[in-house]
Scaffold this motif. Structure first.
Motif: not given
Ligand code: GTP
Length: 318
Positions: A138, A140-142, A144-150, A152
């Motif tokens: 969980h 790790k997924a968070m 990855a999501q955070q990195t993607e949003r940053t 973006h």
């Protein structure tokens, strides 16, 4: 105990159980009741000569119970919390069995029961491990999501909203950097300033929204014509800048001519429904040794000024 045990992994959506303090209370009560029942059942025939063992067992019990309470209160996702709490509950109960095993004399059937309880330790570790793994996944997924949003949001803050090319702030950062890199690698870097001719007229005669359409279409044209050159910026209003690292003057001139020619062919319909006649003036300068960003910019701007002064719709070198 059989009634109390399943209480721990109850979903927190259960109304009364939703409050974390109540969940903690239930868990502590469950643990104490189990411990009390075990002591009652097995009697108090304790031999205190193994006090070190007793302290070690107690310490284990406290650690696992604390682990269980922390897991319960830590706001973990349901899928990670439930096995983790259940796991620590099993290990805690197993520690109690261990403790009883050390200090109580009991008959054979009870011995089997105690050993069974001790065996819960393995299950406890497995469950806690499952919970821990789910928590890790969980996290790790968070991440990855955070990195993607940053990434973006970073990209959004670097792009010009209208034309979708890099904005002025990125140009101001990239220009000195590209000059330094070119000097270090002893290779060329060209700067192009591209300005739409008589753009004010487009706005005045056809309205601001048509002007915006022209800027959008021109931004797209630059992206297409300079596809392999990514350093494309909106410098201001109707003015664009292109940085061409490792490109000599002849190639830069060729690219500029291509852009100029494609602009003549660009089709944007004006307010009257007919395509607008568009053209650009382009100034080019190559970074010279020891020159800084401001000097290069001034020379390129001067070349653009010359292109405007000598009739527009042309490329001039500084
Ligand atoms: N529609 C629109 N117009 C813009 C935008 N940014 C700047 N402008 C307009 O661009 C025009 C620039 O006018 P000038 O600086 O006089 O340049 P020009 O008319 O192209 O004349 P030359 O550069 O000398 O050929 C102004 O009317 C600005 O209002 C924008 O984002 N959208």
């Amino acid at each position: 105990m059989a009634v109390v045990m399943p209480l721990s992994p109850l979903p927190s959506s259960f109304p009364w159980y939703a409050d974390p303090r109540r969940r903690l209370l239930v868990l502590l009560l469950a643990l104490l009741c189990s411990w009390g029942l075990a002591c009652l059942a097995l009697g108090h025939n304790l031999r205190w000569e193994w006090q070190i063992d007793a302290i070690a067992n107690l310490a284990e019990l406290v650690i696992f119970t604390l682990g269980m309470c922390i897991a319960q209160l830590s706001g973990l996702s349901e899928s990670a919390r439930r096995p983790m709490v259940l796991g620590f509950f099993f290990t805690s109960v197993s520690c109690m069995g261990d403790w009883v095993d050390e200090f109580v004399d009991y008959s054979e059937p009870i011995e089997i029961l105690v050993e069974t309880v001790e065996a819960l330790f393995v299950f406890g570790l497995v469950f806690a491990g499952i919970g821990f793994r789910r928590w890790l996944m969980h996290q790790k997924a968070m991440l990855a999501q955070q990195t993607e949003r940053t990434q973006h949001f970073r990209l959004l803050s670097e792009l010009d909203g209208l034309t979708d090319v890099y904005n002025r702030a990125v140009f101001d950062r990239e220009l000195p950097q590209q000059i330094r890199l070119a000097h270090e690698a002893q290779c060329d870097v060209a700067l192009l300033l591209i300005d739409l001719d008589h753009f004010k007229r487009v706005n005045d005669e056809h309205g601001h929204s048509v002007g915006d359409q022209v800027l959008r279409a021109f931004g797209q044209l630059l992206k297409t014509e300079l596809a392999e050159h990514k350093l494309l910026f909106r410098y201001g209003g109707e003015e664009f800048a292109v940085l061409l690292p490792a490109v000599d003057l002849k190639t830069a001139q060729g690219l500029a001519e291509r852009v100029r020619h494609s602009t003549e062919l660009l089709h944007v319909h004006g307010g009257h429904g007919r395509p607008l006649v568009l053209s650009v003036s382009i100034g080019i300068a190559m970074a010279e040794l020891g020159e800084d960003a401001l000097q290069l910019l001034q020379r390129t701007d001067h070349a653009l000024y010359q292109a405007k002064q000598s009739g527009r719709n042309r490329v001039c070198c500084g």
